[in-house]
Enzyme design. Structure first.
Site: not given
Ligand code: DGY
Length: 438
Positions: A174, A411, A33, A208
């Site tokens: 996140d 990113e 989105s 991550r």
């Molecule tokens: C991800 O998959 O890491 C996204 O940020 C979740 O929307």
């Protein structure tokens, strides 16, 4: 610069799936989105028509209650987890759209910014292009207002002017330290097994979120499914519930932007009045969280009933929507530009890291715990221009462009070394560059 713009345009064409642009080629092979909104900002200088298609695709997946879902899945594309089979929105959620498959949560409301940029660019063109933009606005205006109304109602149940989120993914940040307290209280139960696809793309797991974090992310999906994504039930059923001050500030700003568009294009007065009302209410909601002296804003954890003070981008939320006293605003700008953020002596570029390098929570390579996100640099640069701070805006733009000149369109970046991290060829990073150079 023209070469960089050409590369950014080439990247967006490469990520173009036809009527949607994937957020990134392998890590995020669907439409997200807020990524889609930023992508539309970047497409606008290239093709107003294509930018309109992007937002049309997103809005075609809008839920019947008004929510814009955080992912619209591309047909027949695999390789991302959690996909439609895990979300199960099509079978469980009464409000899910007919047709497009989507996730069941939302993301920050930056879309009005894209609509404004599309209208701006269309004015530089001839009649046909202007007509495309205006026809889009006429057609989608009710949907945009519905989206904002859903946020103002379903996500601000007590009317205090702050948006409640039921998943960290809804914040877009996140694994930010902002949510550590709230996640600490999420106790995972038994759930179906899963395999993390993200780690097959980003092999260096330290970039991550951790497995412990992922278990909680996935557990929250189970909680949502247990109440069939029902807005009212979520408010009590979810073990993660926070008021996000950054999203609230973005929303206030977006309401103001949409209201202005509405005035300029003679949209219904009642809509425009409502939008102004929300802009004011959410600005006030943001201000209520701030420290009188420093101006810094805080999130609120609805489950533990505690304020969340972090040295992250969230503390600068009032700089986006305005409303601080003169002294507090000055103090907050000094923090933004000083050694805790953009002015930290070891930074490669003078752009704000997601978490302050002097904070205990800082991790230089770990997603939202430290790295610089170019799209955030863009957002602050855009917002500062709107606030009338041309020089500050220009500074962020030129530093952001210097960073992007490595051509990886990453990113996020390691703040000290400038190493590109996460996904390469991230669509919104290219979009930021295109807007800056457009
Ligand atoms: C991800 O998959 O890491 C996204 O940020 C979740 O929307």
């Amino acid at each position: 610069p023209t070469q960089l713009a050409a590369r950014a345009a080439y990247l967006l064409r490469g990520n173009d799936l036809g009527t949607m642009t994937s957020a990134a080629p392998r890590l995020y092979p669907h439409m997200w989105s807020w990524d889609a909104a930023f992508v539309a900002v970047g497409l606008a200088p290239l093709s107003v028509e294509r930018a309109v298609v992007e937002l049309d695709t997103l809005l075609s997946a809008q839920w019947k209650n008004g929510m814009i879902p955080h992912i619209v899945f591309a047909n027949g594309v695999d390789g991302y987890f959690p996909g439609p089979a895990r979300w199960e929105t099509a079978t469980l959620a009464a409000h899910a759209p007919n047709g497009p498959q989507t996730s069941g949560i939302t993301q920050p409301p930056v879309h009005a910014i894209a609509v404004q940029r599309i209208l701006d660019h269309s004015r530089r063109h001839g009649r046909t292009t202007r007509a495309v933009a205006e026809e889009f606005l006429d057609r989608r205006w009710p949907d945009l207002v519905r989206w904002h109304r859903w946020l103002a109602h379903a996500r601000d149940l007590d009317g205090n002017g702050r948006i409640a989120l039921f998943h960290g993914w809804e914040s877009g940040m996140d694994n930010s330290p902002r949510w550590d307290l709230a996640y600490a209280n999420v106790v995972t139960g038994t759930m179906p097994k899963y395999l993390r696809e993200d780690l097959t793309v980003v092999a260096d797991t330290s970039q991550r979120p951790s497995n412990g974090e992922y278990d909680r992310y996935l557990w929250l999906l189970e909680e949502m499914k247990s109440v069939r994504y029902d807005d009212e039930e979520l408010a009590t059923a979810m073990s993660f519930a926070v008021e996000d001050v950054f999203v609230s500030a973005v929303f206030s700003m977006a309401c103001e932007v949409l209201a202005t568009i509405g005035e300029e294009h003679s949209m219904p007065n009642s809509d425009v009045r409502e939008l102004h009302g929300w802009a004011g209410r959410f600005r006030q909601g943001v201000l209520t969280t701030t420290d009188e002296r420093s101006g810094a804003a805080r999130d609120f954890d609805l489950r533990s009933g505690k304020w969340i003070s972090t040295e992250t981008l969230a503390m600068f939320s009032p700089l986006l929507c305005g409303g601080l006293s003169r002294d507090a605003e000055r103090a907050l700008l000094r923090t933004f530009e000083g050694p805790k953020f953009c002015g930290h002596p070891d930074l490669r570029y003078a752009v704000p890291p997601s978490t302050s390098p002097v904070s205990r929570d800082f991790r230089s390579r770990e997603y939202w715990r430290g790295p610089v996100w170019p799209v955030m640099t863009w957002l602050f640069s855009w917002a500062f221009a709107r606030r009338g701070w041309a020089e500050r805006s220009h500074m962020l733009r030129s530093e952001g462009l210097r960073q992007a000149s490595d051509g990886s369109f990453a990113e996020y970046y390691e703040p000290f070394t400038g190493e590109p991290l996460g996904s390469m060829q991230q669509s919104w990073t290219a979009a930021a560059v295109l807007d800056w150079l457009g």
